[in-house]
Design a protein around this motif. Sequence first.
Motif, PDB file in Angstrom:
ATOM      1  N   VAL A 148     -28.053   3.603  17.201  1.00  0.00           N
ATOM      2  CA  VAL A 148     -28.042   5.091  17.544  1.00  0.00           C
ATOM      3  C   VAL A 148     -28.965   5.712  18.701  1.00  0.00           C
ATOM      4  CG1 VAL A 148     -28.455   6.895  16.264  1.00  0.00           C
ATOM      5  CG2 VAL A 148     -27.827   4.943  14.778  1.00  0.00           C
ATOM      6  N   THR A 149     -28.218   6.452  19.453  1.00  0.00           N
ATOM      7  CA  THR A 149     -28.794   6.879  20.681  1.00  0.00           C
ATOM      8  C   THR A 149     -29.136   8.364  20.600  1.00  0.00           C
ATOM      9  OG1 THR A 149     -26.907   7.295  21.530  1.00  0.00           O
ATOM     10  CG2 THR A 149     -27.707   5.287  22.215  1.00  0.00           C
ATOM     11  N   LEU A 150     -29.872   8.932  21.378  1.00  0.00           N
ATOM     12  CA  LEU A 150     -29.965  10.354  21.208  1.00  0.00           C
ATOM     13  C   LEU A 150     -28.609  11.100  21.619  1.00  0.00           C
ATOM     14  CD1 LEU A 150     -33.191  10.705  23.706  1.00  0.00           C
ATOM     15  CD2 LEU A 150     -33.004  11.656  21.234  1.00  0.00           C
ATOM     16  N   GLU A 151     -27.716  10.515  22.103  1.00  0.00           N
ATOM     17  CA  GLU A 151     -26.623  11.162  22.634  1.00  0.00           C
ATOM     18  C   GLU A 151     -25.451  10.954  21.325  1.00  0.00           C
ATOM     19  OE1 GLU A 151     -28.486  10.381  25.879  1.00  0.00           O
ATOM     20  OE2 GLU A 151     -27.940   8.859  24.532  1.00  0.00           O
ATOM     21  N   ASN A 152     -25.481   9.830  20.459  1.00  0.00           N
ATOM     22  CA  ASN A 152     -24.665   9.810  19.393  1.00  0.00           C
ATOM     23  C   ASN A 152     -25.186  10.024  17.973  1.00  0.00           C
ATOM     24  OD1 ASN A 152     -25.845   7.187  18.502  1.00  0.00           O
ATOM     25  ND2 ASN A 152     -24.608   5.962  19.632  1.00  0.00           N
ATOM     26  N   ARG A 153     -26.475  10.331  17.810  1.00  0.00           N
ATOM     27  CA  ARG A 153     -27.106  10.535  16.660  1.00  0.00           C
ATOM     28  C   ARG A 153     -26.637  11.476  15.762  1.00  0.00           C
ATOM     29  NH1 ARG A 153     -32.893  13.413  18.006  1.00  0.00           N
ATOM     30  NH2 ARG A 153     -32.055  14.841  19.365  1.00  0.00           N
ATOM     31  N   ASP A 154     -25.699  12.692  16.103  1.00  0.00           N
ATOM     32  CA  ASP A 154     -24.990  13.617  15.347  1.00  0.00           C
ATOM     33  C   ASP A 154     -23.678  13.039  15.048  1.00  0.00           C
ATOM     34  OD1 ASP A 154     -27.162  15.436  14.871  1.00  0.00           O
ATOM     35  OD2 ASP A 154     -27.048  15.914  17.138  1.00  0.00           O
ATOM     36  N   THR A 155     -23.328  11.892  15.325  1.00  0.00           N
ATOM     37  CA  THR A 155     -21.853  11.551  15.124  1.00  0.00           C
ATOM     38  C   THR A 155     -21.483  11.523  13.443  1.00  0.00           C
ATOM     39  OG1 THR A 155     -21.826  10.009  17.024  1.00  0.00           O
ATOM     40  CG2 THR A 155     -20.078   9.412  15.304  1.00  0.00           C
ATOM     41  N   PRO A 156     -20.696  12.444  13.350  1.00  0.00           N
ATOM     42  CA  PRO A 156     -20.204  12.447  11.861  1.00  0.00           C
ATOM     43  C   PRO A 156     -19.637  11.141  11.123  1.00  0.00           C
ATOM     44  CG  PRO A 156     -19.210  14.285  13.088  1.00  0.00           C
ATOM     45  CD  PRO A 156     -19.965  13.405  14.074  1.00  0.00           C
ATOM     46  N   VAL A 157     -20.106  10.762  10.188  1.00  0.00           N
ATOM     47  CA  VAL A 157     -19.678   9.355   9.663  1.00  0.00           C
ATOM     48  C   VAL A 157     -18.926   9.438   8.332  1.00  0.00           C
ATOM     49  CG1 VAL A 157     -21.408   7.801  10.776  1.00  0.00           C
ATOM     50  CG2 VAL A 157     -21.855   8.996   8.428  1.00  0.00           C
ATOM     51  N   SER A 158     -18.957  10.708   7.922  1.00  0.00           N
ATOM     52  CA  SER A 158     -18.014  11.184   6.700  1.00  0.00           C
ATOM     53  C   SER A 158     -18.240  12.964   6.835  1.00  0.00           C
ATOM     54  CB  SER A 158     -18.561  10.738   5.351  1.00  0.00           C
ATOM     55  OG  SER A 158     -19.871  11.230   4.909  1.00  0.00           O
ATOM     56  N   LYS A 159     -17.411  13.475   5.833  1.00  0.00           N
ATOM     57  CA  LYS A 159     -17.449  15.025   5.888  1.00  0.00           C
ATOM     58  C   LYS A 159     -18.857  15.432   5.895  1.00  0.00           C
ATOM     59  CE  LYS A 159     -15.230  18.896   3.771  1.00  0.00           C
ATOM     60  NZ  LYS A 159     -14.198  19.507   2.628  1.00  0.00           N
ATOM     61  N   HIS A 160     -19.704  15.045   5.112  1.00  0.00           N
ATOM     62  CA  HIS A 160     -20.920  15.747   4.656  1.00  0.00           C
ATOM     63  C   HIS A 160     -22.031  15.151   5.463  1.00  0.00           C
ATOM     64  CE1 HIS A 160     -18.701  17.603   1.513  1.00  0.00           C
ATOM     65  NE2 HIS A 160     -19.375  18.526   1.791  1.00  0.00           N
ATOM     66  N   PHE A 161     -21.941  13.816   6.180  1.00  0.00           N
ATOM     67  CA  PHE A 161     -23.037  13.141   6.473  1.00  0.00           C
ATOM     68  C   PHE A 161     -22.968  12.788   8.217  1.00  0.00           C
ATOM     69  CE2 PHE A 161     -22.808  12.323   1.888  1.00  0.00           C
ATOM     70  CZ  PHE A 161     -24.022  13.046   1.802  1.00  0.00           C
TER      71      PHE A 161
END
Length: 310
Positions: A148-161
């Motif tokens: 997990v990087t600063l760039e990808n940390r907000d990647t959705p892994v499911s609808k709510h998370f």
Amino acid sequence: MHRNERLWTRLAAPLALMTLAAAPSPAGSTRLAEAATVTATGASDSLNIDRDTLTGRSGKLWMRLVSPRQRDAIRILEEIFGDSAATQPGVYVLRDETTEPPFTFVNLVPFSAKRRGMVGSYRLGSWPTERRARPSPGYENPEGFIEVTLENRDTPVSKHFRLRDFLTKDQLSVWPKYLVLQERLLDKLELVIEELQATGVRVQHVSVMSGFRTPQYNQRGVGAGGRAQNSRHQYGDAADVFVDNDRDGRMDDLNGDGRINTSDARFLARFVERIEARHPVLIGGVGIYKATPAHGPFVHVDVRGVRARW
């Protein structure tokens, strides 16, 4: 077209190539939409993908973990993202008009990359089975880590998370971080949210108070009345959660009695019980915790594979 249908259409070509490679007979060349599963031949682990399991029982999973041991999964990465994706661990997001929101494939950093308790400059510590015998099935070392990087940390892994929701809450300035997270946990949480909403309970945000805990972080709280030495949080299949629509950092009044207390945690836990009854494959632990000066009430949810209650 339903999102699952659009995603399946986008992945049909690479998955069809995998199917044909594994089974060149006429039966093996059946249209992928009619195939039940795609299974890696000769691999130590198999990758089962169909239009339901790709996005989970909830239909709301937006991430698929890929292990180097799953050769069919690696072929998906090669076909969609190019050769480098097969050899370079990372978060690969499928973005086009057929997948909205995007779907993510994660090529895991192998567990063997950990040296002296660290991957790079990020401290992980040692898993219990690295030092002593495995207490029971389900306590094997993780297969790998999500970088997990600063760039990808907000990647959705499911609808709510998102990825960042499950990170260990320490080493705040250290990047990249390394995360263990199981899709089954996400699926269970999404099903609980769906069940709450189906009964008229408004759920816009679920807060993860504690998701993955590195062993070195978990160890700090081990002791009487504290964290378990073999805490499921170390295996990426546990989360301490509460519904927090107003995002004030505390559980909402779920049962509508005008108060926020342990009764709201019990209310939430009942919905977890419903999902386990409906989906036994997601059975696990459910723990109810009362408020303290440091936090409000919350519920522990995991998918350890056996029933546990406290």
